[in-house]
Write an enzyme that holds these catalytic residues in place. Structure first.
Site, short mmCIF file in Angstrom:
data_model
loop_
_atom_site.label_atom_id
_atom_site.label_comp_id
_atom_site.label_asym_id
_atom_site.label_seq_id
_atom_site.Cartn_x
_atom_site.Cartn_y
_atom_site.Cartn_z
N GLU A 260 -7.26 -18.07 6.92
CA GLU A 260 -6.80 -18.16 5.53
C GLU A 260 -5.43 -17.50 5.35
OE1 GLU A 260 -8.03 -20.00 3.20
OE2 GLU A 260 -9.74 -20.59 4.43
N CYS A 275 -7.93 -24.86 18.04
CA CYS A 275 -7.04 -23.87 17.43
C CYS A 275 -7.76 -23.20 16.26
CB CYS A 275 -5.79 -24.59 16.93
SG CYS A 275 -4.59 -23.58 16.04
#
Length: 320
Positions: A260, A275
């Site tokens: 985030e 990833c």
């Protein structure tokens, strides 16, 4: 969930991956040459090595995977670079702020925040991480509902995002709200791990579903009191059922927090290789997401933060 018969590879060829990382723009190729040492370039070149062992090809495991649900064009470094030209600031004078929401009172709160701070200062080497005092959810104007798949209440992320935007410290690079309560982004979604406001550098993420003590689907309902009274009652109920985290579950909390914050400093979701910036629509996808960025996203992160790759990985290996 509908399972694919076998996991299918979702891959780009070596040329596409090399161009995504280094660019075909001579100026960005020169920037790449100056930013990284020979050893660092060798490490990053694993992105387009057909026999790579350090980074893995994306896999599609179910018919509802994020990759199939979001067929967006992948963001290469050149696209990212141009999007950041008007945004890049003096990051060394800014701070990442964590805003706990009804979290510090939980038994897991203090150790969780300490672990997150340590993880973030290693992941975003060179940036400082500050933790704000916890705020009660009752002080935030926030809609809520009964979860569709558990006996807990869910909070609408938008109310929290508005609160964070209105209370953002002046020296903040970004602010991320942290809660042990479950979140939903809109009425049509059953839940979300996190959400952010584009251009505002504020976001919120929930750790609820990473805890082994998160309740299984139930069928309780909220009472018919006023909205404020309902919110007080359901948050008190959540505090009476604290979520505890194992070491492995703590790792998942760190992963979603880093994911985030990468969004908050400009990185988009990744479709190049496995990833940390992959999207996730289910708990299974989130758990399978690796804890580190692929080379393309790592170059983006290095451009924004300015660390040396070798120093970053040495720091992480030393656990400092």
């Amino acid at each position: 969930m509908l399972q694919c018969r076998h996991a299918q590879e979702f891959s780009f060829g070596p040329r596409a991956l090399k161009d995504a990382l280094i660019s075909t723009n001579p100026a960005l190729q020169e920037l790449y040459a100056k930013a990284f040492s020979s050893a660092e370039k060798l490490f990053l070149s694993e992105a387009y090595n057909p026999q790579r062992t350090l980074f893995c090809t994306l896999l599609i495991r179910t018919a509802f995977d994020w990759l199939l649900s979001h067929p967006d064009a992948p963001e290469d470094f050149e696209t990212f670079y141009h999007s950041m030209l008007t945004k890049k600031q003096s990051f060394c004078q800014k701070h990442i702020y964590l805003q706990p929401i009804d979290l510090i009172e939980e038994p897991a709160g203090i150790s969780l925040l300490d672990s997150l701070r340590s993880c973030l200062e290693s992941f975003f080497l060179g940036l400082r991480v500050k933790c704000l005092p916890s705020v009660p959810i009752s002080s935030i104007r926030c809609c809520h509902r009964q979860s569709q798949d558990s006996d807990r209440a869910q909070l609408h992320a938008d109310g929290i995002l508005t609160f964070l935007k209105n209370n953002k410290p002046p020296d903040a690079l970004c602010v991320l709200g942290l809660t042990l309560l479950d979140l939903y982004p809109c009425e049509t979604w059953s839940f979300t791990f996190g959400k952010f406001l584009p251009g505002q550098e504020v976001g919120v993420c929930s750790f609820a579903r990473f805890s082994g003590s998160f309740p299984q689907p139930g069928c309780t309902t909220l009472n018919s009191a006023t909205r404020r009274e309902e919110l007080r009652e359901v948050t008190e109920k959540a505090q009476d059922q604290p979520l505890l985290f194992s070491v492995l579950e703590m790792v998942q909390c760190c992963k979603v927090t880093c994911h985030e914050i990468c969004h908050l400093i400009g990185l988009g979701n990744c479709r190049w290789l496995q990833c940390i910036m992959q999207g996730a629509l289910s708990l299974d996808e989130a758990l399978l997401r690796p804890p580190e960025p692929c080379p393309v996203c790592l170059r983006k992160l290095q451009y924004v933060v300015g660390f040396k790759l070798i120093e970053r990985y040495r720091n992480a290996a030393n656990g400092s």
